[in-house]
Design a protein around this motif. Structure first.
Motif, mmCIF file in Angstrom:
data_model
loop_
_atom_site.group_PDB
_atom_site.id
_atom_site.type_symbol
_atom_site.label_atom_id
_atom_site.label_comp_id
_atom_site.label_asym_id
_atom_site.label_seq_id
_atom_site.Cartn_x
_atom_site.Cartn_y
_atom_site.Cartn_z
ATOM 1 N N LEU A 1 1.285 -1.211 -0.057
ATOM 2 C CA LEU A 1 0.329 -0.068 0.265
ATOM 3 C C LEU A 1 1.253 1.368 -0.427
ATOM 4 O O LEU A 1 0.507 2.360 0.006
ATOM 5 C CB LEU A 1 -1.146 -0.142 1.157
ATOM 6 N N ILE A 2 2.660 1.410 -0.015
ATOM 7 C CA ILE A 2 2.974 2.036 0.042
ATOM 8 C C ILE A 2 3.834 2.148 -1.374
ATOM 9 O O ILE A 2 4.085 1.447 -1.546
ATOM 10 C CB ILE A 2 4.128 2.254 1.641
ATOM 11 N N PRO A 3 3.829 3.967 -1.792
ATOM 12 C CA PRO A 3 4.071 3.718 -3.254
ATOM 13 C C PRO A 3 5.635 3.759 -2.746
ATOM 14 O O PRO A 3 6.420 3.878 -1.941
ATOM 15 C CB PRO A 3 4.109 4.976 -3.249
ATOM 16 N N PRO A 4 6.049 3.384 -4.240
ATOM 17 C CA PRO A 4 7.721 2.761 -4.262
ATOM 18 C C PRO A 4 8.617 4.374 -4.286
ATOM 19 O O PRO A 4 10.120 3.587 -3.560
ATOM 20 C CB PRO A 4 8.561 1.737 -5.575
ATOM 21 N N LEU B 1 12.666 -3.403 -6.529
ATOM 22 C CA LEU B 1 12.735 -4.452 -7.530
ATOM 23 C C LEU B 1 12.307 -5.768 -7.493
ATOM 24 O O LEU B 1 11.023 -5.746 -8.441
ATOM 25 C CB LEU B 1 14.229 -4.949 -8.183
ATOM 26 N N PHE B 2 12.903 -5.973 -6.290
ATOM 27 C CA PHE B 2 12.319 -8.001 -6.026
ATOM 28 C C PHE B 2 10.838 -7.095 -5.753
ATOM 29 O O PHE B 2 10.008 -8.572 -5.581
ATOM 30 C CB PHE B 2 12.675 -8.333 -4.646
ATOM 31 N N LEU B 3 10.100 -6.201 -4.389
ATOM 32 C CA LEU B 3 8.470 -6.092 -3.820
ATOM 33 C C LEU B 3 7.918 -6.174 -5.239
ATOM 34 O O LEU B 3 6.634 -6.637 -5.205
ATOM 35 C CB LEU B 3 8.952 -5.077 -3.081
ATOM 36 N N GLY B 4 8.630 -4.982 -6.300
ATOM 37 C CA GLY B 4 7.479 -4.509 -7.024
ATOM 38 C C GLY B 4 7.372 -5.858 -8.176
ATOM 39 O O GLY B 4 5.514 -5.808 -8.402
ATOM 40 N N SER B 5 8.206 -6.927 -8.584
ATOM 41 C CA SER B 5 7.828 -8.240 -9.346
ATOM 42 C C SER B 5 6.917 -8.843 -8.622
ATOM 43 O O SER B 5 6.297 -9.721 -9.326
ATOM 44 C CB SER B 5 9.092 -8.656 -9.945
ATOM 45 N N SER C 1 1.438 -10.291 -8.071
ATOM 46 C CA SER C 1 1.613 -11.533 -7.605
ATOM 47 C C SER C 1 1.183 -12.301 -6.769
ATOM 48 O O SER C 1 0.211 -12.721 -6.243
ATOM 49 C CB SER C 1 2.559 -12.041 -8.590
ATOM 50 N N ALA C 2 1.936 -12.083 -5.884
ATOM 51 C CA ALA C 2 1.161 -13.146 -4.094
ATOM 52 C C ALA C 2 0.582 -12.173 -3.311
ATOM 53 O O ALA C 2 -0.596 -13.046 -2.930
ATOM 54 C CB ALA C 2 2.225 -12.359 -3.519
ATOM 55 N N GLU C 3 -0.762 -10.647 -3.842
ATOM 56 C CA GLU C 3 -1.591 -10.548 -3.208
ATOM 57 C C GLU C 3 -2.824 -11.627 -4.090
ATOM 58 O O GLU C 3 -3.628 -11.571 -3.474
ATOM 59 C CB GLU C 3 -2.568 -8.875 -3.567
#
Length: 305
Positions: A160-163, A183-187, A191-193
């Motif tokens: 929910l927090i912008p990068p 980079l890892f979090l955004g990719s 998909s995880a959510e």
């Protein structure tokens, strides 16, 4: 093109109004939906409890957006964990009805546990067990879904927090997280959510099927044969298209947030039937004001916790 995009990237209105509004709008509309359900049903619980879940998530995300450096502050971290654990609690007891309290918890519960630990809690001191009515045959499915949902709930809150955010002191775009981690979090986070919501829906739909089936069985009223000639009345035919309810139905004895004994019970506290529409709307407006007011406070005190 890159030079022309810089003024937009550093635009105060974009980072203070537009991006936060896009992030919070799903939580805001879901929050209002629960307020509307509360007004229609004239009951505080469970609708305001569910609204409080979105309120907590929104405020944690809001302060995380406007002051990303506050994520290392103990107060923000505590609020983050409390909000996430409350979401997990709501999943287990309200949306899934996953656990139920053993009605014979005590000496007989302990005796049974040591003789035959077959579904009556994981530990002898734990009074809750997996609900008896289940549609999936394998018990491990429920535990795996719970564990995955528990872990991915924390990931969902972080997304929910912008990068990136606009630094108020320097006017420059600053990365919220480390570039490699970002980079890892955004990719993977998106998909995880999606995956979490999919497995969440498996138990949510299952619980709704069980709850609806139990209600339909109870809706068959056997009228006294001497008075009405033995006829049976079927009720609830036009309720087939009703939306899913929160925490509806009772399978054995499920956990309640407050005690049901005495004059001060959850049911009496939840009832709003003695209030008129104006009084109910006033109370709900207070909830909406708190939601929007905290967001305004966070925006007005950027980079200050």
């Amino acid at each position: 093109m890159d030079a022309a995009a810089i003024p937009m990237e550093r635009n105060w209105l974009l980072h203070t109004v537009l991006l936060p509004a896009c992030t919070l709008s799903p939580l805001w509309w879901r929050f209002l939906q629960n307020l509307r359900q509360c007004f229609d049903a004239k009951k505080r619980w469970p609708y305001l409890g569910n609204a409080f879940k979105y309120l907590m998530a929104a405020e944690v995300a809001t302060f995380g957006m406007f002051d990303p450096s506050a994520k290392t502050h103990p107060l923000w971290m505590a609020c983050f964990f409390v909000a996430t654990l409350y979401q997990v609690w709501w999943d287990v007891f309200m949306d899934w009805g996953l656990l139920e309290r053993d009605s014979f918890f005590g000496f007989y519960h302990l005796s049974y546990h040591f003789k035959n630990n077959n579904g009556y809690g994981l530990f002898w001191w734990w009074p809750y067990s997996l609900r008896s009515q289940r549609l999936y045959k394998r018990r491990w499915i429920y535990y795996v879904i719970f564990f995955i949902n528990f872990c991915l709930r924390f990931v969902g809150m972080v997304t929910l927090i912008p990068p990136v955010y606009l630094s108020r002191s320097t006017g420059l775009i600053v990365n919220t997280y480390d570039p490699d981690f970002q980079l890892f979090l955004g990719s993977l986070a998106a998909s995880a959510e999606i995956f979490r919501r999919t497995i969440w829906a498996l138990l949510r739909v299952e619980w709704e099927v069980i709850r609806t089936s139990n209600e339909k069985q109870k809706s068959v009223i056997h009228v006294d044969s001497k008075k009405y000639g033995g006829m049976q009345t079927m009720l609830g035919d036009k309720e087939d298209m009703k939306p899913m309810e929160i925490g509806g139905g009772n399978v054995r004895r499920r956990m309640l947030p407050f005690g049901s004994r005495g004059s001060f019970s959850l049911e009496s506290l939840s009832d709003m039937s003695n209030l008129n529409d104006i009084q109910i709307l006033t109370e709900l407006c207070v909830w909406a004001t708190v939601f929007s007011g905290l967001a305004i406070v966070a925006a007005a005190h950027r980079e200050v916790l």
